[in-house]
Design an enzyme around this catalytic site. Structure first.
Site, PDB file in Angstrom:
ATOM      1  N   SER A 139       0.865  -1.185   0.000  1.00 44.62           N
ATOM      2  CA  SER A 139       0.000   0.000   0.000  1.00 44.62           C
ATOM      3  C   SER A 139       0.893   1.224   0.000  1.00 44.62           C
ATOM      4  O   SER A 139       1.969   1.212   0.615  1.00 44.62           O
ATOM      5  CB  SER A 139      -0.871   0.019   1.252  1.00 44.62           C
ATOM      6  OG  SER A 139      -1.411   1.306   1.453  1.00 44.62           O
ATOM      7  N   TYR A 152      -1.874  -1.869   9.966  1.00 41.94           N
ATOM      8  CA  TYR A 152      -2.034  -2.192   8.536  1.00 41.94           C
ATOM      9  C   TYR A 152      -0.700  -2.028   7.806  1.00 41.94           C
ATOM     10  O   TYR A 152      -0.274  -2.892   7.044  1.00 41.94           O
ATOM     11  CB  TYR A 152      -3.111  -1.282   7.952  1.00 41.94           C
ATOM     12  CG  TYR A 152      -3.371  -1.430   6.470  1.00 41.94           C
ATOM     13  CD1 TYR A 152      -4.084  -2.522   5.976  1.00 41.94           C
ATOM     14  CD2 TYR A 152      -2.927  -0.467   5.561  1.00 41.94           C
ATOM     15  CE1 TYR A 152      -4.345  -2.648   4.611  1.00 41.94           C
ATOM     16  CE2 TYR A 152      -3.182  -0.582   4.199  1.00 41.94           C
ATOM     17  CZ  TYR A 152      -3.891  -1.679   3.735  1.00 41.94           C
ATOM     18  OH  TYR A 152      -4.145  -1.792   2.389  1.00 41.94           O
TER      19      TYR A 152
HETATM   20  P1  NDP Z   1     -11.903  -5.195  -1.252  1.00 41.70           P
HETATM   21  O1  NDP Z   1     -12.283  -5.143   0.188  1.00 41.70           O
HETATM   22  O2  NDP Z   1     -12.693  -4.429  -2.259  1.00 41.70           O
HETATM   23  O3  NDP Z   1     -11.848  -6.734  -1.740  1.00 41.70           O
HETATM   24  C1  NDP Z   1     -11.146  -7.650  -0.953  1.00 41.70           C
HETATM   25  C2  NDP Z   1     -11.088  -8.998  -1.644  1.00 41.70           C
HETATM   26  O4  NDP Z   1     -10.239  -9.854  -0.849  1.00 41.70           O
HETATM   27  C3  NDP Z   1     -12.426  -9.696  -1.748  1.00 41.70           C
HETATM   28  O5  NDP Z   1     -12.466 -10.407  -2.964  1.00 41.70           O
HETATM   29  C4  NDP Z   1     -12.414 -10.658  -0.554  1.00 41.70           C
HETATM   30  O6  NDP Z   1     -13.185 -11.849  -0.768  1.00 41.70           O
HETATM   31  C5  NDP Z   1     -10.945 -11.025  -0.510  1.00 41.70           C
HETATM   32  N1  NDP Z   1     -10.500 -11.502   0.798  1.00 41.70           N
HETATM   33  C6  NDP Z   1     -10.555 -10.873   1.995  1.00 41.70           C
HETATM   34  N2  NDP Z   1     -10.055 -11.660   2.965  1.00 41.70           N
HETATM   35  C7  NDP Z   1      -9.656 -12.811   2.367  1.00 41.70           C
HETATM   36  C8  NDP Z   1      -9.086 -14.026   2.825  1.00 41.70           C
HETATM   37  N3  NDP Z   1      -8.810 -14.206   4.124  1.00 41.70           N
HETATM   38  N4  NDP Z   1      -8.834 -15.008   1.922  1.00 41.70           N
HETATM   39  C9  NDP Z   1      -9.126 -14.850   0.608  1.00 41.70           C
HETATM   40  N5  NDP Z   1      -9.685 -13.713   0.117  1.00 41.70           N
HETATM   41  C10 NDP Z   1      -9.948 -12.718   0.979  1.00 41.70           C
HETATM   42  O7  NDP Z   1     -10.349  -4.752  -1.282  1.00 41.70           O
HETATM   43  P2  NDP Z   1      -9.502  -3.963  -2.432  1.00 41.70           P
HETATM   44  O8  NDP Z   1      -9.836  -4.506  -3.756  1.00 41.70           O
HETATM   45  O9  NDP Z   1      -9.620  -2.512  -2.194  1.00 41.70           O
HETATM   46  O10 NDP Z   1      -8.017  -4.371  -1.994  1.00 41.70           O
HETATM   47  C11 NDP Z   1      -7.206  -5.298  -2.709  1.00 41.70           C
HETATM   48  C12 NDP Z   1      -5.766  -5.187  -2.200  1.00 41.70           C
HETATM   49  O11 NDP Z   1      -5.265  -3.874  -2.445  1.00 41.70           O
HETATM   50  C13 NDP Z   1      -5.612  -5.425  -0.687  1.00 41.70           C
HETATM   51  O12 NDP Z   1      -4.435  -6.153  -0.451  1.00 41.70           O
HETATM   52  C14 NDP Z   1      -5.466  -4.018  -0.125  1.00 41.70           C
HETATM   53  O13 NDP Z   1      -4.760  -3.999   1.087  1.00 41.70           O
HETATM   54  C15 NDP Z   1      -4.711  -3.342  -1.252  1.00 41.70           C
HETATM   55  N6  NDP Z   1      -4.833  -1.881  -1.271  1.00 41.70           N
HETATM   56  C16 NDP Z   1      -6.059  -1.285  -1.500  1.00 41.70           C
HETATM   57  C17 NDP Z   1      -6.164   0.092  -1.519  1.00 41.70           C
HETATM   58  C18 NDP Z   1      -7.470   0.795  -1.745  1.00 41.70           C
HETATM   59  O14 NDP Z   1      -7.514   2.028  -1.593  1.00 41.70           O
HETATM   60  N7  NDP Z   1      -8.541   0.126  -2.122  1.00 41.70           N
HETATM   61  C19 NDP Z   1      -4.988   0.960  -1.294  1.00 41.70           C
HETATM   62  C20 NDP Z   1      -3.762   0.226  -1.073  1.00 41.70           C
HETATM   63  C21 NDP Z   1      -3.708  -1.135  -1.062  1.00 41.70           C
HETATM   64  P3  NDP Z   1     -14.764 -11.957  -0.328  1.00 41.70           P
HETATM   65  O15 NDP Z   1     -15.519 -11.180  -1.380  1.00 41.70           O
HETATM   66  O16 NDP Z   1     -15.034 -13.421  -0.382  1.00 41.70           O
HETATM   67  O17 NDP Z   1     -14.877 -11.343   1.021  1.00 41.70           O
END
Ligand code: NDP
Length: 244
Positions: A139, A152
């Site tokens: 991030s 985080y």
């Molecule tokens: P979302 O919350 O929109 O989506 C998260 C996804 O991860 C979902 O598909 C969820 O599945 C899945 N997930 C959560 N926990 C688990 C687990 N234990 N095992 C398998 N799958 C899991 O997140 P984003 O798309 O925003 O984030 C994606 C990545 O980008 C993350 O690593 C985040 O830290 C990083 N990031 C995001 C930023 C942002 O501003 N959005 C900024 C910087 C980094 P389900 O639908 O089944 O719950």
């Protein structure tokens, strides 16, 4: 046989955009999810309707045995694994400052973001095809160091460290290991629990003065997973409109 990419957390948000982009790039994709089978099936449906190959597989990345099963099932059904995108991650809304962060919040962040990335990288390091790619998720908060994000950021800084070391440990295998570090991106993870005023203020932080889209981040992943990214190794690519 198509090359195969596993995208963790691909039922929603950035992961869903990456799955659709890598399918367009010609990969057969595994849409991994934790609990949201309906959303995962929608992503698979959209990819199939566009002529791509996709498969939804449930696995909690925090569970090492489940991650082994994810790789076993991928190889059983699609024959190989070429690319791992370690996108699954959590960020609870309204994270407090370090002094008020409770044990459960800290432990859950470490279990999913840090141990989850470790679990999938450990499998990938022995099971990826020659020429494979590992793309982790950090991030841009690792750079901005905004108060409230200590737990985080600890997990994401750890992912950046593992990225650089695994890139060196895989010497001789022709596998690259990189990380993408998004800035504020319009997904549930970022938007939930924030006021419209706060979202507007954060959106204005990068010189490009907008939030990132999941597709902006998928473009960076596509580059690192594709032929043009082959010489990039052991790096963290900040995709954030110039915020930091
Ligand atoms: P979302 O919350 O929109 O989506 C998260 C996804 O991860 C979902 O598909 C969820 O599945 C899945 N997930 C959560 N926990 C688990 C687990 N234990 N095992 C398998 N799958 C899991 O997140 P984003 O798309 O925003 O984030 C994606 C990545 O980008 C993350 O690593 C985040 O830290 C990083 N990031 C995001 C930023 C942002 O501003 N959005 C900024 C910087 C980094 P389900 O639908 O089944 O719950």
């Amino acid at each position: 046989m198509k090359q195969v990419a596993i995208i963790t957390g691909a039922s929603r948000g950035i992961g869903a955009a990456i799955a659709q982009r890598l399918a367009r790039d010609g990969f057969a994709v595994v849409v991994n999810y934790a609990g949201n089978v309906v959303e995962a099936d929608k992503v698979v449906g959209a990819i199939s309707a566009a002529g791509g190959t996709a498969l939804a597989l449930q696995a909690d990345v925090a569970d090492a045995a489940a991650v082994r099963g994810l790789f076993d099932q991928t190889i059983a059904q699609l024959g190989r694994v070429d690319v791992l995108v370690n996108n699954a991650g959590i960020m609870p809304s309204n994270l407090p400052q370090l002094s008020a962060t409770d044990d459960d919040t800290f432990d859950r962040l470490v279990a999913v973001n840090l141990k989850g990335s470790f679990n999938t990288m450990r499998e990938a390091s022995t099971r990826l095809e020659h020429g494979g790619r590992i793309i982790n998720f950090s991030s841009s908060l690792v750079g901005t160091l905004m108060p409230g994000y200590s737990a985080y950021v600890a997990t994401k800084a750890g992912v950046e460290g593992m990225t650089m070391i695994l890139a060196r440990e895989l010497r001789g295998k022709n596998i690259t290991v990189n990380a993408v570090a998004p800035g504020p991106t319009a997904t549930a993870l970022f938007l939930d629990g924030k006021t419209p005023e706060l979202i507007e203020r954060l959106a204005k932080m990068p010189p490009l003065e907008r939030l990132g889209t999941p597709e902006d981040i998928a473009n960076a992943v596509s580059f690192l997973a594709g032929p043009d990214g082959g010489w990039i190794n052991g790096q963290t690519l900040r995709a954030n409109g110039g915020m930091v």
